[in-house]
Write an enzyme that holds these catalytic residues in place. Structure first.
Site, short mmCIF file in Angstrom:
data_model
loop_
_atom_site.label_atom_id
_atom_site.label_comp_id
_atom_site.label_asym_id
_atom_site.label_seq_id
_atom_site.Cartn_x
_atom_site.Cartn_y
_atom_site.Cartn_z
CD GLU A 22 4.05 -8.85 6.52
OE1 GLU A 22 3.99 -8.55 7.72
OE2 GLU A 22 4.38 -8.03 5.65
CG HIS B 203 -24.92 -14.12 -4.82
ND1 HIS B 203 -26.16 -14.50 -5.30
CD2 HIS B 203 -25.07 -14.00 -3.47
CE1 HIS B 203 -27.01 -14.57 -4.29
NE2 HIS B 203 -26.37 -14.27 -3.16
CE LYS C 204 9.56 -2.85 2.20
NZ LYS C 204 9.81 -2.83 3.63
O1 PA5 Z 1 4.40 -6.22 9.01
C1 PA5 Z 1 5.25 -5.52 8.52
O2 PA5 Z 1 6.36 -5.44 9.03
C2 PA5 Z 1 5.00 -4.70 7.28
O3 PA5 Z 1 3.74 -4.84 6.77
C3 PA5 Z 1 5.17 -3.24 7.66
O4 PA5 Z 1 4.23 -2.91 8.62
C4 PA5 Z 1 5.03 -2.33 6.46
O5 PA5 Z 1 5.97 -2.68 5.47
C5 PA5 Z 1 5.24 -0.89 6.86
O6 PA5 Z 1 6.48 -0.73 7.48
P1 PA5 Z 1 6.85 0.58 8.25
O7 PA5 Z 1 5.91 0.73 9.40
O8 PA5 Z 1 8.26 0.39 8.69
O9 PA5 Z 1 6.70 1.73 7.27
#
Ligand code: PA5
Length: 444
Positions: A284, A305, A419
Site C-alpha cells: 500500500e 517444496h 469500494k
Molecule cells: O491501510 C489502510 O488504510 C487500510 O488497510 C485500512 O486499514 C483498512 O481499509 C481498514 O480501514 P478502517 O480502519 O478505516 O476500517
C-alpha cells in the site's frame, strides 16, 4: 539488536549504490523526522514509541485485564491495517495454534476481515456457551466488512447479556472524533480507544489498534513498545549504521536493477501473518503511480517444496528478504533409532534449529547461485521486544523506501476503486449512476 546482512549483492549490482543513494536517504530521513514530505500529516508513528499516550496505554492494560477476567473469548473485528498487525504479533509470539492451547487467557477470533458467511457463522458457533467480549476496530468507522460483522456480534452479545451488560463488553477503537463508529460508541457509552489522526491503518499496530488484542493474550506490550523505542533511537542516527537505511537502499538498488518483486521468507510458520502485515505495509505504501516493488511472501521450508522451483529457476525478477528469528528456547532433538531404517541416524541428537540453519544456508547459496539476490534480517530472539524492533524497523524502512521511490508512502487512493463499485452494486444511496454503468458492463 536487529541486523541486516546483504549477501554478496555485488554479484547483482554492478554499480556501487550506497554512496549514490546517501543524499536521497538523508532527504527521506528529514521528511520522516520533520513530517515535511508528501503525506507528512501521517507520520505520527515515527515518534510513537516515545510519545504514545501513556494514559490511554494504562486504560488498554486495564481493559485487557478486565477482558481476561470476564471473557473466555475476544472477538476482534477489523480489516487491513485494523487487523493484520495484531494477528501477526499474536500468531508470532503466542503461536498460530494459540486458540487450541490450554491457557488462562481468552481465545482470540478475528472477524470482519472478509465477506464469508461460513467464516462468520463458524465464529458465532464457537461462541455458543462462551463468555465473550468484542473489540471493533475501524479508523474511518465506515468500512463495510467490519461494520457488517459488528452487527452480528453486537446482536449476539445483546442476546446473551442484555443491552446494558453487552455495552460493557464492547470496546471500540476508532477516530477520536469522527465517523459512524465513534458516534455510535458515544451514544451507547462503550469504552473507546483512539486511532491517532496522524497514524494510518498500516502503521497503527503499536497504537490501541494492535495493543488491546495483543495485551489480552498476555503478551508484554510494554516490552513490545520498548523494543520499538530502541529501534526508533537506532533509526534516528541517519546513516548506514541504521539497519533501515541498509535495507531501504539495497531494495531500491535492486528494484532499479530490474528486480521488481520482493519475497519475504521466514523459516518459522508462526511468522506467516507478520508477512501478511509486511505485504500490506509495503504494497500500500509503494504500489502507486505505476511504480513499486511487488511484495510477496513464502513460508520456508514448506514453500521450498512448491514455490521453490520458481524461485530457483523462474524469471529472474525476484529478490528475497529472509527474516531469521533468534533461537527457540524450546529445542527438540532428533531421536536415535538403532535400526536406522530411514537412514537418519546421522542427524540423531541434532536440534531442529541446527537442521533448519543448514537448510537456511543451503537455500541461501542455492538461490544466490540461481540468480536471486538475498537480504537477511536477523533478530536476537523471538521476544516481544525483538518483535517491537522488527515492526519499527520495517515501518521506518518503508517510509524511507517510499520517499526514495518518489511516492507518497502514506496514502492509498487505489483502495477506493473497489469500494465505490461495491457500494454501487449493493445499491447504496448516492451511487445510482455508477450502478447503472456497472450493470450495463456486467450484462454485456
Ligand atoms: O491501510 C489502510 O488504510 C487500510 O488497510 C485500512 O486499514 C483498512 O481499509 C481498514 O480501514 P478502517 O480502519 O478505516 O476500517
Amino acid at each position: 539488536m536487529l541486523n541486516v546482512k546483504l549477501f554478496e549483492l555485488q554479484a547483482f549490482l554492478t554499480e556501487p549504490y550506497e554512496a549514490a543513494l546517501e543524499a536521497g536517504l538523508k532527504a527521506a530521513e528529514e521528511k520522516l523526522q520533520t513530517a515535511s514530505g508528501a503525506g507528512g500529516e501521517f507520520t505520527g508513528w515515527v515518534h510513537l514509541p516515545r510519545d504514545y499516550d501513556k494514559e490511554e496505554f494504562a486504560r488498554i492494560e486495564a481493559a485487557a485485564a478486565r477482558i481476561r477476567s470476564n471473557s473466555q473469548a475476544l472477538v476482534v473485528i477489523g480489516i487491513g491495517g485494523s487487523y493484520l498487525g495484531a494477528r501477526g504479533v499474536i500468531d508470532c509470539l503466542c503461536s498460530p495454534n494459540y486458540n487450541l492451547k490450554k491457557k488462562d487467557t481468552p481465545n482470540v477470533y478475528f472477524v470482519g476481515n472478509g465477506l464469508s458467511s461460513d467464516a462468520m457463522q463458524e465464529v458465532l458457533d464457537l461462541l455458543d456457551g462462551v463468555d465473550f467480549s468484542v473489540n471493533v476496530i475501524s479508523k474511518s468507522g465506515t468500512t463495510t466488512e467490519p461494520a457488517v460483522a459488528f452487527r452480528f456480534f453486537r446482536e449476539a452479545l445483546e442476546k446473551k447479556y442484555g443491552k446494558e451488560e453487552a455495552g460493557k463488553r464492547i470496546y471500540a477503537t476508532t477516530d477520536k472524533a469522527r465517523g459512524a463508529l465513534k458516534s455510535l460508541a458515544d451514544a451507547e457509552g462503550w469504552e473507546t480507544f483512539v486511532v491517532p489522526d496522524d497514524v494510518g491503518g498500516r502503521y497503527s499496530v503499536l497504537t490501541a489498534v494492535g495493543l488491546l488484542p495483543i495485551a489480552v493474550t498476555g503478551v508484554d506490550i510494554r516490552a513490545l513498545m520498548a523494543g520499538a523505542a530502541e529501534m526508533m533511537e537506532n533509526c534516528a542516527k541517519g546513516t548506514y549504521a541504521c539497519p533501515a537505511w541498509k535495507y531501504a537502499a539495497a531494495r531500491y538498488a535492486l528494484y532499479s536493477a530490474g528486480y521488481p518483486i520482493e519475497i519475504l521468507a521466514c523459516y518459522d510458520p508462526a511468522f506467516r501473518f507478520m508477512s501478511e502485515w509486511w505485504k500490506q505495509l509495503y504494497g500500500e505504501s509503494e504500489g502507486k503511480d505505476g511504480k513499486g516493488i511487488f511484495p510477496a511472501s513464502v513460508d520456508f521450508t514448506a514453500d521450498l517444496h512448491s514455490m521453490g522451483q520458481y524461485i530457483q529457476e523462474g524469471q529472474r525478477i525476484l529478490f528475497e528478504t529472509v527474516v531469521r528469528l533468534g533461537a527457540s528456547d524450546r529445542q527438540c532433538y532428533v531421536p536415535r533409532d538403532e535400526a536406522d531404517g530411514d537412514g537418519l541416524n546421522f542427524l540423531a541428537g541434532k536440534s531442529m534449529d541446527f537442521i533448519r540453519d543448514r537448510a537456511m544456508d543451503g537455500t541461501l547459496l542455492a538461490h544466490h547461485e540461481g540468480g536471486v539476490p538475498n537480504l537477511i534480517v536477523e533478530t536476537d530472539g523471538k521476544s516481544a521486544a525483538d518483535l517491537g524492533q522488527l515492526i519499527y524497523f520495517f515501518e521506518y524502512a518503508c517510509g524511507l523506501s517510499g520517499y526514495l521511490l518518489g511516492v507518497n508512502p502514506f496514502d492509498q487512493p487505489g483502495v477506493e476503486a473497489y469500494k465505490k463499485n461495491m457500494f454501487a452494486l449493493l445499491g447504496k444511496p448516492g451511487y445510482e449512476e455508477r450502478r447503472a454503468e456497472l450493470e450495463a458492463k456486467l450484462n454485456k
